[in-house]
Design an enzyme around this catalytic site. Structure first.
Site, PDB file in Angstrom:
ATOM      1  N   LYS A 111       0.831  -1.208   0.000  1.00  7.44           N
ATOM      2  CA  LYS A 111       0.000   0.000   0.000  1.00  7.44           C
ATOM      3  C   LYS A 111       0.860   1.250   0.000  1.00  7.44           C
ATOM      4  O   LYS A 111       0.489   2.268  -0.580  1.00  7.44           O
ATOM      5  CB  LYS A 111      -0.935   0.017   1.217  1.00  7.44           C
ATOM      6  CG  LYS A 111      -2.145  -0.884   1.038  1.00  7.44           C
ATOM      7  CD  LYS A 111      -3.158  -0.646   2.132  1.00  7.44           C
ATOM      8  CE  LYS A 111      -4.289  -1.643   2.056  1.00  7.44           C
ATOM      9  NZ  LYS A 111      -5.185  -1.591   3.208  1.00  7.44           N
ATOM     10  N   LYS A 191      -3.830 -10.654  -7.305  1.00  6.49           N
ATOM     11  CA  LYS A 191      -5.040 -10.947  -6.524  1.00  6.49           C
ATOM     12  C   LYS A 191      -6.232 -10.113  -7.000  1.00  6.49           C
ATOM     13  O   LYS A 191      -6.047  -8.944  -7.341  1.00  6.49           O
ATOM     14  CB  LYS A 191      -4.709 -10.625  -5.061  1.00  6.49           C
ATOM     15  CG  LYS A 191      -5.690 -11.094  -4.049  1.00  6.49           C
ATOM     16  CD  LYS A 191      -5.374 -10.513  -2.671  1.00  6.49           C
ATOM     17  CE  LYS A 191      -5.673  -9.038  -2.594  1.00  6.49           C
ATOM     18  NZ  LYS A 191      -5.632  -8.430  -1.273  1.00  6.49           N
ATOM     19  N   LYS A 194     -10.189  -4.794  -4.656  1.00  7.00           N
ATOM     20  CA  LYS A 194     -11.087  -3.635  -4.767  1.00  7.00           C
ATOM     21  C   LYS A 194     -10.400  -2.478  -5.474  1.00  7.00           C
ATOM     22  O   LYS A 194     -11.056  -1.631  -6.055  1.00  7.00           O
ATOM     23  CB  LYS A 194     -11.487  -3.155  -3.365  1.00  7.00           C
ATOM     24  CG  LYS A 194     -12.362  -4.101  -2.579  1.00  7.00           C
ATOM     25  CD  LYS A 194     -12.761  -3.430  -1.259  1.00  7.00           C
ATOM     26  CE  LYS A 194     -13.083  -4.435  -0.177  1.00  7.00           C
ATOM     27  NZ  LYS A 194     -12.302  -4.264   1.046  1.00  7.00           N
TER      28      LYS A 194
HETATM   29  P1  TYM Z   1     -10.370  -6.534   3.034  1.00  2.00           P
HETATM   30  O1  TYM Z   1     -11.454  -5.550   3.187  1.00  2.00           O
HETATM   31  O2  TYM Z   1      -9.224  -6.224   2.152  1.00  2.00           O
HETATM   32  O3  TYM Z   1     -10.934  -7.915   2.543  1.00  2.00           O
HETATM   33  C1  TYM Z   1     -12.004  -8.539   3.216  1.00  2.00           C
HETATM   34  C2  TYM Z   1     -11.861 -10.042   3.209  1.00  2.00           C
HETATM   35  O4  TYM Z   1     -11.842 -10.557   1.873  1.00  2.00           O
HETATM   36  C3  TYM Z   1     -10.687 -11.367   1.684  1.00  2.00           C
HETATM   37  N1  TYM Z   1     -10.224 -11.212   0.307  1.00  2.00           N
HETATM   38  C4  TYM Z   1     -10.029 -12.238  -0.547  1.00  2.00           C
HETATM   39  N2  TYM Z   1     -10.170 -13.561  -0.409  1.00  2.00           N
HETATM   40  C5  TYM Z   1      -9.885 -14.336  -1.484  1.00  2.00           C
HETATM   41  N3  TYM Z   1      -9.464 -13.833  -2.679  1.00  2.00           N
HETATM   42  C6  TYM Z   1      -9.311 -12.504  -2.853  1.00  2.00           C
HETATM   43  N4  TYM Z   1      -8.917 -12.012  -4.016  1.00  2.00           N
HETATM   44  C7  TYM Z   1      -9.598 -11.635  -1.764  1.00  2.00           C
HETATM   45  N5  TYM Z   1      -9.556 -10.284  -1.601  1.00  2.00           N
HETATM   46  C8  TYM Z   1      -9.936 -10.048  -0.335  1.00  2.00           C
HETATM   47  C9  TYM Z   1      -9.674 -10.829   2.677  1.00  2.00           C
HETATM   48  O5  TYM Z   1      -8.669 -11.772   2.968  1.00  2.00           O
HETATM   49  C10 TYM Z   1     -10.551 -10.525   3.870  1.00  2.00           C
HETATM   50  O6  TYM Z   1     -10.813 -11.698   4.612  1.00  2.00           O
HETATM   51  N6  TYM Z   1      -7.598  -6.145   7.148  1.00  2.00           N
HETATM   52  C11 TYM Z   1      -8.817  -6.689   6.631  1.00  2.00           C
HETATM   53  C12 TYM Z   1     -10.049  -6.208   7.356  1.00  2.00           C
HETATM   54  C13 TYM Z   1     -10.035  -6.425   8.829  1.00  2.00           C
HETATM   55  C14 TYM Z   1     -10.219  -7.649   9.500  1.00  2.00           C
HETATM   56  C15 TYM Z   1     -10.190  -7.345  10.877  1.00  2.00           C
HETATM   57  C16 TYM Z   1     -10.381  -8.946   9.061  1.00  2.00           C
HETATM   58  C17 TYM Z   1      -9.923  -5.446   9.773  1.00  2.00           C
HETATM   59  N7  TYM Z   1     -10.032  -6.025  11.003  1.00  2.00           N
HETATM   60  C18 TYM Z   1     -10.330  -8.341  11.841  1.00  2.00           C
HETATM   61  C19 TYM Z   1     -10.494  -9.944  10.031  1.00  2.00           C
HETATM   62  C20 TYM Z   1     -10.484  -9.641  11.385  1.00  2.00           C
HETATM   63  C21 TYM Z   1      -8.935  -6.281   5.170  1.00  2.00           C
HETATM   64  O7  TYM Z   1      -8.346  -5.378   4.716  1.00  2.00           O
HETATM   65  O8  TYM Z   1      -9.817  -6.971   4.471  1.00  2.00           O
END
Ligand code: TYM
Length: 324
Positions: A111, A191, A194
């Protein structure tokens, strides 16, 4: 009963990677766990967000959780910034977090290549650790990209417990190997994300039928022309992983079912499957999103539950530290 905690950032549009890697796993677990799901808006603001857009996004994500099958009678849904215990524990955890360990976080490095680096972006994993540890969480269902953050969470919990006495449970990540990393439809080495600049790479949960069909039709494959377990490349393997996830079956069963089918025919079947599921989700989404009173009630219940539960851990941590 095990406690499950997870969250998604209300930044950008939710896509089928988020659905397959995270939300669909949450839905499966909610019948036999205490499930708590958060819309992590304080994480989202670590990169620039438009204030009026993020307000809308938070409600969109919460409504999508429900539309994808999170049932408020079984699970709690809340907005991170509505529970101040998260930021308070994050501050406490900051005081035991080694600077060098945060510098090694892969997502931070990625990032910081794209955005101007602020302290919040650097500290992001500590707030995530706080999210998880406040609920004495057993399991965190996530995609592969979050694994390192959950390892840090365990390290911080262990360190605090050793230094100040038993306070936090050590959580485990739950990552399913077949679906942990859904890749871009345009680049199987990158990957699905978003923030992808190529709109054809990502299928969003709220995409129109035409867009979904177009994206699958234009998805890259390889120089072969039909499905075979032995010689398919990464791009076709990714499409097969998506097919398996939407059909809720193993990759092995998918290969047996589709062996020898032409790529063209397979893409037609995949498009039909994805369109059917997303149309169902979108139908429910429209209904839920238009009833803001209902949505707000669900989020208020989640807020009260999350504040009550997390306060117990926060108070314990403060007591251990000798704080009032
Ligand atoms: P975020 O918002 O980037 O993504 C949310 C969830 O989706 C999963 N994910 C994917 N899984 C498979 N293939 C992909 N291409 C893909 N893109 C995203 C992510 O692994 C995630 O599970 N840091 C976290 C948010 C967060 C969080 C937490 C998660 C904040 N606090 C506490 C778990 C527990 C994040 O940025 O997710």
């Amino acid at each position: 009963m095990k406690t499950v905690f997870s969250g998604i950032q209300p930044s950008g549009d939710l896509h089928i990677g988020n659905y397959i890697g995270a939300i669909s796993q949450w839905v499966k677990g909610q019948d036999f766990t205490e499930s708590i799901f958060c819309v992590v808006d304080l994480h989202a603001i670590t990169v620039p967000q438009n204030p009026s857009a993020i307000k809308e996004k938070v409600l969109e994500v919460a409504a999508l959780y429900l539309a994808c099958g999170i049932d408020p009678r079984k699970s709690k849904i809340f907005i991170q910034s509505e529970n101040p215990n998260h930021t308070e524990l994050a501050w406490i955890l900051n005081t035991i977090t080694p600077f060098g360990q945060l510098e090694r976080m892969t997502q931070f490095k990625e990032k910081s290549e794209k955005h101007e680096v602020n302290v919040g972006l650097f500290d992001y994993p500590v707030l995530m650790a706080s999210d998880i540890l406040l609920y004495q969480t057993d399991e965190v269902p996530v995609g592969e990209d979050q694994k390192q953050h959950i390892e840090l969470t365990r390290d911080l919990a262990e360190k605090f417990n050793k230094k100040f006495g038993q306070t936090f449970k050590l959580p485990n990540s739950v990552i399913h190997k077949d679906t942990a990393r859904i890749m871009s439809l345009q680049n199987p080495l990158s990957k699905m994300s978003k923030s992808d600049n190529d709109p054809l790479g990502t299928i969003n949960l709220l995409d129109t039928v035409e867009k979904i069909k177009e994206k699958i039709k234009k998805a890259v494959t390889d120089s072969n022309s039909s499905i075979s377990k032995d010689n398919g490349g990464e791009a076709i393997a990714n499409l097969l992983a998506i097919y398996s996830a939407f059909k809720d079956q193993s990759l092995d069963i998918t290969y047996n079912e589709l062996d020898g089918k032409s790529y063209g025919e397979f893409k037609g079947l995949l498009a039909e499957l994805v369109v059917d599921k997303l149309k169902e989700i979108q139908g429910k989404y429209t209904q839920i999103r238009s009833d803001e009173k209902y949505l707000r009630r669900v989020l208020d219940e989640g807020k009260d539950y999350s504040i009550n539960k997390s306060l117990k851990t926060l108070n314990k941590a403060k007591e251990q530290l000798g704080l009032m």
